[in-house]
Scaffold this motif. Structure first.
Motif, PDB file in Angstrom:
ATOM      1  N   LEU A  62    -100.981 -42.447 -91.951  1.00  0.00           N
ATOM      2  CA  LEU A  62    -100.463 -43.271 -90.853  1.00  0.00           C
ATOM      3  C   LEU A  62    -100.375 -44.723 -91.342  1.00  0.00           C
ATOM      4  CD1 LEU A  62    -102.868 -41.690 -88.226  1.00  0.00           C
ATOM      5  CD2 LEU A  62    -100.381 -41.431 -88.210  1.00  0.00           C
ATOM      6  N   ASP A  63     -99.264 -45.409 -91.002  1.00  0.00           N
ATOM      7  CA  ASP A  63     -99.172 -46.834 -91.372  1.00  0.00           C
ATOM      8  C   ASP A  63    -100.117 -47.648 -90.503  1.00  0.00           C
ATOM      9  OD1 ASP A  63     -97.191 -46.266 -93.129  1.00  0.00           O
ATOM     10  OD2 ASP A  63     -95.577 -46.580 -91.654  1.00  0.00           O
ATOM     11  N   LYS A  64    -100.150 -47.256 -89.208  1.00  0.00           N
ATOM     12  CA  LYS A  64    -101.069 -47.945 -88.305  1.00  0.00           C
ATOM     13  C   LYS A  64    -101.522 -46.987 -87.223  1.00  0.00           C
ATOM     14  CE  LYS A  64     -97.278 -49.989 -85.800  1.00  0.00           C
ATOM     15  NZ  LYS A  64     -96.617 -51.131 -85.259  1.00  0.00           N
ATOM     16  N   ILE A  65    -102.647 -47.317 -86.619  1.00  0.00           N
ATOM     17  CA  ILE A  65    -103.215 -46.484 -85.552  1.00  0.00           C
ATOM     18  C   ILE A  65    -103.938 -47.419 -84.587  1.00  0.00           C
ATOM     19  CG2 ILE A  65    -105.278 -45.970 -86.994  1.00  0.00           C
ATOM     20  CD1 ILE A  65    -105.438 -43.241 -85.591  1.00  0.00           C
ATOM     21  N   SER A  66    -103.918 -47.051 -83.291  1.00  0.00           N
ATOM     22  CA  SER A  66    -104.562 -47.935 -82.303  1.00  0.00           C
ATOM     23  C   SER A  66    -106.088 -47.790 -82.386  1.00  0.00           C
ATOM     24  CB  SER A  66    -104.094 -47.581 -80.898  1.00  0.00           C
ATOM     25  OG  SER A  66    -104.608 -46.310 -80.528  1.00  0.00           O
ATOM     26  N   TYR A  67    -106.773 -48.843 -81.944  1.00  0.00           N
ATOM     27  CA  TYR A  67    -108.243 -48.767 -81.899  1.00  0.00           C
ATOM     28  C   TYR A  67    -108.708 -47.552 -81.094  1.00  0.00           C
ATOM     29  CZ  TYR A  67    -108.609 -53.727 -83.361  1.00  0.00           C
ATOM     30  OH  TYR A  67    -108.548 -54.911 -84.038  1.00  0.00           O
ATOM     31  N   ASP A  68    -108.048 -47.338 -79.920  1.00  0.00           N
ATOM     32  CA  ASP A  68    -108.500 -46.243 -79.047  1.00  0.00           C
ATOM     33  C   ASP A  68    -108.419 -44.890 -79.749  1.00  0.00           C
ATOM     34  OD1 ASP A  68    -109.234 -47.582 -76.728  1.00  0.00           O
ATOM     35  OD2 ASP A  68    -107.153 -47.798 -76.105  1.00  0.00           O
ATOM     36  N   GLU A  69    -107.288 -44.662 -80.429  1.00  0.00           N
ATOM     37  CA  GLU A  69    -107.131 -43.371 -81.108  1.00  0.00           C
ATOM     38  C   GLU A  69    -108.116 -43.254 -82.270  1.00  0.00           C
ATOM     39  OE1 GLU A  69    -102.448 -42.241 -80.686  1.00  0.00           O
ATOM     40  OE2 GLU A  69    -102.956 -44.006 -81.862  1.00  0.00           O
ATOM     41  N   MET A  70    -108.266 -44.333 -83.025  1.00  0.00           N
ATOM     42  CA  MET A  70    -109.186 -44.288 -84.171  1.00  0.00           C
ATOM     43  C   MET A  70    -110.617 -44.091 -83.692  1.00  0.00           C
ATOM     44  SD  MET A  70    -109.058 -44.251 -87.436  1.00  0.00           S
ATOM     45  CE  MET A  70    -110.487 -43.267 -87.839  1.00  0.00           C
ATOM     46  N   LEU A  71    -110.942 -44.713 -82.558  1.00  0.00           N
ATOM     47  CA  LEU A  71    -112.287 -44.560 -82.005  1.00  0.00           C
ATOM     48  C   LEU A  71    -112.542 -43.099 -81.640  1.00  0.00           C
ATOM     49  CD1 LEU A  71    -114.832 -46.023 -81.156  1.00  0.00           C
ATOM     50  CD2 LEU A  71    -113.775 -46.545 -78.976  1.00  0.00           C
ATOM     51  N   GLU A  72    -111.542 -42.461 -81.012  1.00  0.00           N
ATOM     52  CA  GLU A  72    -111.696 -41.039 -80.675  1.00  0.00           C
ATOM     53  C   GLU A  72    -111.817 -40.207 -81.955  1.00  0.00           C
ATOM     54  OE1 GLU A  72    -112.365 -39.627 -77.945  1.00  0.00           O
ATOM     55  OE2 GLU A  72    -111.359 -40.595 -76.279  1.00  0.00           O
ATOM     56  N   LEU A  73    -110.890 -40.425 -82.910  1.00  0.00           N
ATOM     57  CA  LEU A  73    -110.927 -39.618 -84.145  1.00  0.00           C
ATOM     58  C   LEU A  73    -112.278 -39.757 -84.837  1.00  0.00           C
ATOM     59  CD1 LEU A  73    -107.426 -40.156 -85.841  1.00  0.00           C
ATOM     60  CD2 LEU A  73    -108.268 -38.099 -84.727  1.00  0.00           C
ATOM     61  N   ALA A  74    -112.770 -41.005 -84.924  1.00  0.00           N
ATOM     62  CA  ALA A  74    -114.038 -41.244 -85.620  1.00  0.00           C
ATOM     63  C   ALA A  74    -115.198 -40.611 -84.850  1.00  0.00           C
ATOM     64  CB  ALA A  74    -114.262 -42.747 -85.793  1.00  0.00           C
ATOM     65  N   SER A  75    -115.198 -40.741 -83.530  1.00  0.00           N
ATOM     66  CA  SER A  75    -116.298 -40.158 -82.750  1.00  0.00           C
ATOM     67  C   SER A  75    -116.250 -38.640 -82.799  1.00  0.00           C
ATOM     68  CB  SER A  75    -116.238 -40.540 -81.271  1.00  0.00           C
ATOM     69  OG  SER A  75    -115.866 -41.850 -81.115  1.00  0.00           O
ATOM     70  N   LEU A  76    -115.047 -38.087 -82.991  1.00  0.00           N
ATOM     71  CA  LEU A  76    -114.894 -36.633 -82.966  1.00  0.00           C
ATOM     72  C   LEU A  76    -115.027 -36.021 -84.352  1.00  0.00           C
ATOM     73  CD1 LEU A  76    -111.963 -36.575 -80.399  1.00  0.00           C
ATOM     74  CD2 LEU A  76    -114.275 -35.752 -80.004  1.00  0.00           C
ATOM     75  N   GLY A  77    -115.383 -36.823 -85.352  1.00  0.00           N
ATOM     76  CA  GLY A  77    -115.721 -36.234 -86.651  1.00  0.00           C
ATOM     77  C   GLY A  77    -114.944 -36.729 -87.854  1.00  0.00           C
ATOM     78  N   LYS A  85    -114.588 -38.693 -90.697  1.00  0.00           N
ATOM     79  CA  LYS A  85    -115.637 -39.468 -91.352  1.00  0.00           C
ATOM     80  C   LYS A  85    -115.133 -40.776 -91.956  1.00  0.00           C
ATOM     81  CE  LYS A  85    -118.612 -38.252 -95.190  1.00  0.00           C
ATOM     82  NZ  LYS A  85    -118.271 -37.701 -96.501  1.00  0.00           N
ATOM     83  N   VAL A  86    -113.814 -40.951 -92.015  1.00  0.00           N
ATOM     84  CA  VAL A  86    -113.245 -42.078 -92.760  1.00  0.00           C
ATOM     85  C   VAL A  86    -113.748 -43.436 -92.257  1.00  0.00           C
ATOM     86  CG1 VAL A  86    -111.070 -41.948 -91.455  1.00  0.00           C
ATOM     87  CG2 VAL A  86    -111.088 -43.011 -93.706  1.00  0.00           C
ATOM     88  N   LEU A  87    -114.047 -43.552 -90.940  1.00  0.00           N
ATOM     89  CA  LEU A  87    -114.676 -44.774 -90.422  1.00  0.00           C
ATOM     90  C   LEU A  87    -115.801 -44.379 -89.473  1.00  0.00           C
ATOM     91  CD1 LEU A  87    -111.617 -47.041 -89.440  1.00  0.00           C
ATOM     92  CD2 LEU A  87    -113.203 -47.419 -91.328  1.00  0.00           C
ATOM     93  N   GLN A  88    -116.892 -45.127 -89.483  1.00  0.00           N
ATOM     94  CA  GLN A  88    -117.932 -44.859 -88.480  1.00  0.00           C
ATOM     95  C   GLN A  88    -117.410 -45.363 -87.130  1.00  0.00           C
ATOM     96  OE1 GLN A  88    -121.589 -47.046 -87.960  1.00  0.00           O
ATOM     97  NE2 GLN A  88    -122.840 -45.199 -88.080  1.00  0.00           N
ATOM     98  N   SER A  89    -117.611 -44.600 -86.068  1.00  0.00           N
ATOM     99  CA  SER A  89    -116.983 -44.965 -84.787  1.00  0.00           C
ATOM    100  C   SER A  89    -117.415 -46.354 -84.313  1.00  0.00           C
ATOM    101  CB  SER A  89    -117.259 -43.920 -83.714  1.00  0.00           C
ATOM    102  OG  SER A  89    -118.621 -43.762 -83.528  1.00  0.00           O
ATOM    103  N   ARG A  90    -118.655 -46.726 -84.572  1.00  0.00           N
ATOM    104  CA  ARG A  90    -119.094 -48.049 -84.088  1.00  0.00           C
ATOM    105  C   ARG A  90    -118.355 -49.195 -84.760  1.00  0.00           C
ATOM    106  NH1 ARG A  90    -125.400 -46.944 -83.891  1.00  0.00           N
ATOM    107  NH2 ARG A  90    -125.387 -45.637 -82.040  1.00  0.00           N
ATOM    108  N   SER A  91    -117.866 -48.951 -85.982  1.00  0.00           N
ATOM    109  CA  SER A  91    -117.124 -50.018 -86.666  1.00  0.00           C
ATOM    110  C   SER A  91    -115.805 -50.264 -85.920  1.00  0.00           C
ATOM    111  CB  SER A  91    -116.869 -49.665 -88.135  1.00  0.00           C
ATOM    112  OG  SER A  91    -115.950 -48.601 -88.257  1.00  0.00           O
ATOM    113  N   VAL A  92    -115.219 -49.185 -85.396  1.00  0.00           N
ATOM    114  CA  VAL A  92    -113.947 -49.307 -84.676  1.00  0.00           C
ATOM    115  C   VAL A  92    -114.188 -50.018 -83.338  1.00  0.00           C
ATOM    116  CG1 VAL A  92    -111.945 -48.054 -83.814  1.00  0.00           C
ATOM    117  CG2 VAL A  92    -113.243 -47.125 -85.748  1.00  0.00           C
TER     118      VAL A  92
END
Ligand code: ADP
Ligand code: ASP
Ligand code: MG
Length: 404
Positions: free
Chosen positions: A193-208, A210-217
């Motif tokens: 992805l060229d870009k992704i919203s914070y909300d989507e990245m937060l969900e992806l990270a919280s749901l597993g 591993k590329v970013l820890q959810s709290r960082s998002v």
């Protein structure tokens, strides 16, 4: 010219050769005239190695000793990076979490950051130094003890440092060249992805993912710090995690993700009275255990079964706590199932598209994958399935929602 905050993960500093490569990337930033603060993780495998040593002594280890031990991984890698820069002729200094004033809330092994004083970093910048900061670790001032930020916590250290230094962007260098529509190790056709919203990245990270820890998002979103995910091995454009814009809404499913680090607990024959759920979940929260999907079955004969998921790493503690609660409230028994995984689809476009959940259930059913639990939010649908189906489910969902 300005302040640049970078972070390099475990694989990126996994050998002396890799550390020298990281030092070259940092030196290039310095040559461009920036003040550089760089957060580093432990060398790859080191955190796991230390945890396993502790577990060998006692699987129910002291959380304080855990933090004291695992924080050493980052305390070791940061001077190695700093020395590489010094040996290349660049002024650099390694700093621990305590030295940069990383203050946490004291929850051992899973602390939240309360403040980053960062005065020392600013002083070192005045002396022209590059700061190499040990990620993952902080200090709880009330006890004077070291705390750690949960697995993958160096991402959060880095975004917190960027927020404290008022940097606009935090560059996270890792072993993939960005955020993909699914873990590229599981789905060959996953797209960057060229870009992704914070909300989507937060969900992806919280749901597993591993590329970013959810709290960082979460921190990036709250402090307006863009996060750029980049490869430390190849010089390629990465993925920008930033505020949502109108193009992002066009896509229904942005990413598919699975989490095998889940376990299910069922308390059977719970008396079906008002206040029981609050009693159970308050006790669990008091033990600092995060509960995720919760399902309460329809009550029968004045009793009900209550199931919920926790992180696999919390299963021993959660079972102990639940056994004590079951006794207190007169429930029948506590059952633990570690062979589960949660599979999820995420996308801000789901807000305006109907039938996404129904399509996900049909796809799983067509492939004989039984759904044990379901949970949804505005921008995600998650299903708990048997662990052995987790990767198959991700591939099926990716093919139908992203590749189609
Ligand atoms: P680091 O050690 O640099 O912190 P991690 O191992 O924590 O790196 O995170 C990078 C890994 O995240 C990748 O190797 C990749 O397998 C995994 N990953 C999971 N989901 C995704 C995704 N959607 N996009 C990119 N990488 C992902
Ligand atoms: N070393 C820690 C871990 O492996 C923190 C990190 O790498 O971000 O979880
Ligand atoms: Mg990581």
């Amino acid at each position: 010219m300005g302040i640049v905050v970078m972070k390099f993960g475990g694989t990126s500093v996994g050998s002396i050769e890799r550390i020298k490569n990281v030092a070259r990337i940092i030196a290039k930033k310095k040559d461009q005239g920036h003040d550089v603060a760089c957060v580093v993780s432990a060398m790859s495998g080191e955190t796991d190695r230390l945890i396993n040593l502790l577990k060998e002594i006692d699987p129910k280890y002291s959380p304080r000793e855990y933090d004291q031990l695992v924080s050493t991984g980052e305390s070791a890698s940061s001077p190695l990076v700093a020395q590489s820069l010094i040996s290349m002729g660049y002024p650099a200094v390694s700093l621990t979490g305590i030295q940069i004033g990383m203050v946490t809330n004291g929850a051992h092994s899973n602390s939240r950051i309360m403040d980053v004083k960062a005065d020392r970093i600013r002083e070192e910048f005045k002396k022209g130094k590059i700061c190499i900061i040990a990620g993952f670790q902080g200090l709880f001032p009330e006890t004077g003890d070291i705390t750690t930020l949960g697995r993958g916590g160096s991402d959060t250290s880095a975004v917190a440092v960027a927020a404290a230094l008022k940097a606009n962007v935090c560059e996270i260098y890792t072993d993939v060249d960005g955020v993909y529509t699914a873990d590229p190790r599981i789905v060959k056709h996953a797209k960057k992805l060229d870009k992704i919203s914070y909300d989507e990245m937060l969900e992806l990270a919280s749901l597993g993912a591993k590329v970013l820890q959810s709290r960082s998002v979460e921190l990036g979103m709250n402090h307006n710090v863009d996060i750029m995910v980049l490869s430390s091995l190849e010089d390629k454009p990465g993925t920008l995690v930033t505020k949502e814009d109108s193009d992002m809404e066009q896509v229904v499913v942005t990413g598919v993700v699975s989490d095998k680090n889940q376990a299910k607990i069922t308390i059977t024959a719970v008396p079906d009275n008002p206040g029981i759920a609050s009693k159970i979940f308050n006790k669990i929260a008091d033990s600092n255990i995060n509960v995720d999907v919760i399902v309460q079955n329809v009550g029968k004969d004045g009793n009900t079964d209550m199931s919920f998921t926790v992180q696999k790493t919390d299963i021993l503690r959660a079972t102990d706590v639940c056994n004590a609660i079951a006794k207190e409230i007169g429930a029948k028994e506590v059952l633990a199932d570690e062979n589960i995984a949660k599979v999820s689809i995420v996308g801000v476009g789901m807000r305006s598209h109907a039938g996404v959940a129904a399509k996900m259930f049909s796809l799983l059913a067509e492939n004989n994958i039984n759904i044990k639990m379901i949970t949804t939010s505005e921008i995600k649908v998650s299903c708990v399935v048997e662990e052995k189906f987790s990767e198959l489910a991700v591939r099926i969902l990716h093919e139908a929602f992203v590749e189609a």
